[in-house]
Design a protein around this motif. Structure first.
Motif: not given
Length: 115
Positions: A14-40
């Motif tokens: 269960e903890v490993i699954e949570k880690e995976t969810v958090y890593r995925t969420k961080i990766a999505q935020i990293d993508e969303d924070i890119r200037p072109e995506n913020v602009e979009r």
């Protein structure tokens, strides 16, 4: 001891699954924070305060990322402790088996004597 080891393994999974969810969420935020995506994300909103909205969006995403990074760090610590507990529980199970198996075999031999 075997049940405890199994329970710890389930918790570890269960903890490993949570880690995976958090890593995925961080990766999505990293993508969303890119200037072109913020602009979009702000394109549908016609406003004269575009720079202010961009900065606000970026700050919100950075705050979210820090929150998920903190959760990930806590979860990684918990995983590490659980891994240690699983190792200890497995060692105890092995130790008990080494002690009890010969006794059980002798008792079985008493019940079923060989001719």
């Amino acid at each position: 001891a075997e049940q405890r080891a199994e329970m710890l393994r389930r918790q570890l999974l269960e903890v490993i699954e949570k880690e995976t969810v958090y890593r995925t969420k961080i990766a999505q935020i990293d993508e969303d924070i890119r200037p072109e995506n913020v602009e979009r994300t702000l394109n549908p909103y016609g406003t004269t305060r575009t720079a202010e909205l961009r900065d606000t969006r970026r700050r919100v995403l950075e705050t979210e990322r820090r929150g998920f990074q903190n959760l990930l760090a806590l979860t990684a610590d918990h995983r590490s402790r659980l891994e240690d507990e699983v190792r200890q529980a497995d060692a105890l199970v092995q130790k008990l088996r080494q002690r009890l198996n010969p006794l059980l075999e002798r008792e079985i031999e008493k019940l079923n004597p060989q001719p």
